[in-house]
Scaffold this active site. Structure first.
Site, mmCIF file in Angstrom:
data_model
loop_
_atom_site.group_PDB
_atom_site.id
_atom_site.type_symbol
_atom_site.label_atom_id
_atom_site.label_comp_id
_atom_site.label_asym_id
_atom_site.label_seq_id
_atom_site.Cartn_x
_atom_site.Cartn_y
_atom_site.Cartn_z
ATOM 1 N N ASP A 150 0.899 -1.235 -0.039
ATOM 2 C CA ASP A 150 -0.128 -0.058 0.025
ATOM 3 C C ASP A 150 0.868 1.266 -0.088
ATOM 4 O O ASP A 150 1.858 1.050 0.195
ATOM 5 C CB ASP A 150 -0.769 0.111 1.186
ATOM 6 N N ASP A 159 -10.721 2.076 -3.394
ATOM 7 C CA ASP A 159 -11.444 1.692 -2.254
ATOM 8 C C ASP A 159 -12.853 1.496 -2.327
ATOM 9 O O ASP A 159 -13.675 1.097 -1.416
ATOM 10 C CB ASP A 159 -10.866 2.492 -0.918
#
Ligand code: GLA
EC number: 3.2.1.22
Length: 739
Positions: free
Chosen positions: A483, A552
């Site tokens: 990430d 997301d």
């Protein structure tokens, strides 16, 4: 150096004066004109070094049978004159004759700012698989300064990868103020730009507009996760806006994860100049004598058969040549992010491992929150950078979880964000000089965190170590989610001292260095490229990653749109799609949308009712049986969710013998549904096909008649009705050729 040893073979060059072809580098010194056709299966990008040795783009379009005719192109255009002779330069320099946006601008060692690049010679190398690499050397007649333009041609996919290598032998450093990868020049009766913008959870919002005179710039200055507001991918339609199957369209994409900049300049002659490369914003580069500055690649592809053909070509190229393990398989998974967020412990995770098996996916992915002790990672405010297992959550470490996963017959993967640090961390306390920050200014945070200074080799070692240590301690670790949630504020490197203008570039070099080292040691372990969603995905990063996280936002209705737009540029095998609790749609709808890529789940399996669980288990089995089509098949966008109430996407095997079709209702107004049939594409017109509904919810009977046979011609001309309606909001169909 011996020409043969250099492996340089002259294959094709058109020379319109009497000089014999040389093997290896071909010099233009005695010729009036040198024409270099950079040719793919369907197109030609034709360069010419004229009598003054200016290297120009004289044609970019469908290839002609007779190469000699390229020379005639400019004579049939009656546009206004070129006052400079370099308006169509293949790499526009600045400070001499040029009057428009340059590809390169420099300050020489003596302070002079002029550059004039002239063709010297070129070579053509035949690589494996029919790939050809053209390299053209340009030099300044006054300064000892040169640029080599590289064109790597993947003929079958019509992809051209362009980059430049800049070098000099002046008596001191030369400052590179702009240093593009590529410079194109297009002729058409008007141009339409399709670009993208976005934000967190709103990635890949398309915008199409006619290009007007002047310069349109697509860029990013964010340093990391540079795509969050605007990715570097774009399309330019020529003559009229291209559709899925019609029109001429150029796809462009800078293979670079850092700051990028693409200038699209419609010049006074009405031609389009496209210049793409690293963003020169705050990045003047001091190039030492003898040092080579290698730009990233600008990848482009021209299609005269619309956007659909272009995207299938690009997918093929990516799977064959760029995406890590592009021709391989992928693992289905259960992720615990939305199921637990930071709130978990060993016993809870062991339960989830059992659920992973029960669900029937391949791997369990442990997300954020497993590390840090002095400042435990119990929310996103602390702990980033302290990569030791949190002792109270995981007293027996990650190792015991990997063991438990193996005992359950599933694989284990883990989340890391190794480029980042929370100010509330031991790492920050110990190494404030490793952090990107302005020491005299107040810090400013993106998700409560800062970025580590990857221009510093010690920090590179640290970041490499985060992942390497995990693998060393847990050799069975099977997956990494990498990430990168923060952008760079207050760009400043303690390591770079007075060379601050190198920071953004050195950061990326540092990142790629770490990724190269990891891939040298762990060549194939699947890694997901995540960046708080789709903040970072490009064709340089995808050399090291097997998949990316598009957004997301996993609300399936939103995802139909987001995945749709990504699908123009990236193959579905690279798209990590998770079923979550976002959105109002039933589990079937959510699963069907996630199946249009690499399927994963991020739900609490134990909260599923019996039927939902049975549905998921069966859907995963069916997905496993058809996933080769999604991963390796040809993708056809059949019905655009932005243009109607039904979205429809198909994946077909290359031999046209089978396929899978996904159909969704994207408008909940009364009576909306598939009123009209959906026309298929890419089938064998004379073959007969059957269609069968998959992904059925327990107890639901399909309204599709499996016994009916349709010719490919019928399905492509009249179409097929998936019977999408308010009571059938998502429909997955398996298409099979009758043997
Ligand atoms: C980012 C990612 C999420 C999740 C969190 C963890 O937002 O996009 O999927 O991993 O970080 O903090």
């Amino acid at each position: 150096m011996n020409r043969r040893r250099k492996g340089m073979i002259a294959v094709r060059q058109l020379v319109y004066c009497s000089i014999a072809l040389m093997a290896g580098w071909m010099s233009g010194s005695l010729k009036a004109q040198t024409i270099i056709p950079v040719v793919t299966s369907n197109n030609a990008l034709v360069l010419e070094a004229g009598k003054n040795k200016d290297l120009s783009v004289i044609y970019f379009g469908k290839k002609l049978a007779n190469e000699k005719e390229y020379q005639l192109v400019s004579s049939v255009y009656k546009q206004t004159g070129d006052y400079t002779d370099v308006l169509n330069a293949a790499y526009t320099s600045s400070g001499s004759r040029n009057l428009v946006e340059p590809a390169i601008s420099v300050v020489h060692a003596d302070g002079n700012r002029s550059l004039d690049l002239r063709y010297v010679k070129h070579e053509q190398k035949q690589l494996a698989d029919g790939i050809t690499q053209y390299s053209i050397l340009l030099k300044d007649p006054v300064y000892d300064f040169e640029v080599t333009l590289h064109y790597k041609v993947y003929p079958h996919q019509d992809v051209i990868e362009q980059w430049s290598v800049i070098k000099h032998r002046e008596k001191g450093n030369v400052v590179l103020e702009k240093f593009a990868s590529a410079n194109l020049h297009l002729k058409a009766k008007g141009f339409w730009l399709n670009q993208y913008h976005g934000d967190w959870a709103k990635e890949m919002q398309p915008e199409e507009s006619k290009i007007t005179h002047g310069i349109k710039t697509i860029d990013s200055k964010l340093g990391t996760r540079t795509n969050i507001f605007q990715p570097s991918v774009f399309m330019v339609s020529l003559n009229k806006p291209a559709t899925e199957d019609e029109g001429t369209v150029l796809y462009g994409s800078l293979a670079y994860s850092g700051n990028f900049r693409t200038d699209l300049e419609l010049d006074y002659q009405d031609n389009l100049r496209i210049i793409s490369g690293i963003n020169n914003y705050a990045s003047a580069y001091n190039l030492k004598p003898g040092e080579e500055f290698v730009t990233p690649s600008f990848i482009h592809l021209l299609s005269s058969k619309g956007k659909g053909f272009a995207s299938r070509q690009l997918h093929d190229w990516a799977r064959n040549y760029r995406l890590l393990d592009g021709k391989g398989d992928r693992l289905t998974l259960l992720n615990n992010w939305e199921a637990t967020y930071f709130d978990f412990n060993e016993s809870k995770l062991k339960e989830l491992l059992r659920d992973t098996k029960k669900l029937g996916v391949d791997l369990f992915l442990l997300d954020d929150g497993w590390f840090a002790n002095k400042y435990p990672r119990n929310d996103d405010k602390a702990g980033l950078g302290d990569w030791a297992e949190n002792k109270s959550k995981l007293p027996n470490g990650v190792a015991s979880l990997v063991k438990e996963a193996t005992a359950n017959g599933v694989k284990f993967g883990i989340w890391v964000e190794p480029e980042m640090v929370n100010p509330k961390s031991e790492l920050y306390e110990k190494h404030p000089d490793w952090v990107v920050r302005q020491p005299a200014r107040q810090e400013h945070y993106f998700r409560n965190q800062l970025v580590l200074d990857l221009s510093n080799p010690v920090v590179q070692d640290f970041v490499f170590g985060v992942v390497d240590n995990l693998f060393t301690k847990n050799p069975d670790l099977a997956y990494i989610k990498w990430d990168c949630n923060a952008v760079i504020y207050n760009a400043h490197s303690a390591y770079l001292g007075k060379q601050q203008s190198h920071f953004y570039i050195e950061y990326m070099r540092g990142l790629y260095n770490v990724l190269q080292r990891l891939r040298a040691k762990y060549p194939k372990v699947p890694m997901m490229l995540c960046s708080g969603g789709g903040g970072r995905v490009d064709y340089e990063a995808l050399k090291y990653f097997t998949e990316y996280w598009p957004s997301d936002n996993t609300d399936p209705l939103e995802r139909i749109f987001i995945q749709w737009e990504y699908s123009y540029f990236y193959p579905a095998i690279a798209s990590a799609n998770h079923v979550t609790d976002w959105g109002k749609q039933p589990i079937k709808f959510r699963t069907d949308v996630a199946m249009m890529g690499k399927l994963g789940f991020d739900i609490v399996v134990s909260h599923l009712n019996e039927k939902d669980l049975a549905f998921c288990q069966n859907a995963i089995k069916e997905y496993n049986a058809f996933r080769h089509l999604v991963y390796q098949g040809d993708q056809y966008r059949l019905s655009d969710p932005r243009k109607g109430s039904v979205a429809s996407m198909a994946f077909l095997s290359k031999d046209q013998s089978e396929g899978v079709l996904f159909n969704y209702l994207v408008n909940n107004r009364y009576g909306e549904g598939s009123v009209y049939p959906v026309q298929l594409k890419g089938l064998d017109p004379s073959a007969m096909y059957t269609l069968k509904e998959l992904s059925l919810y327990p107890g639901v009977k399909s309204s599709i008649d499996t016994s009916k046979q349709y010719s490919g011609e019928f399905l492509m001309t009249v179409g097929f009705n998936p019977e999408v309606s308010g009571s059938r909001t998502s429909v997955v169909l398996k298409l099979e050729k009758v043997k």
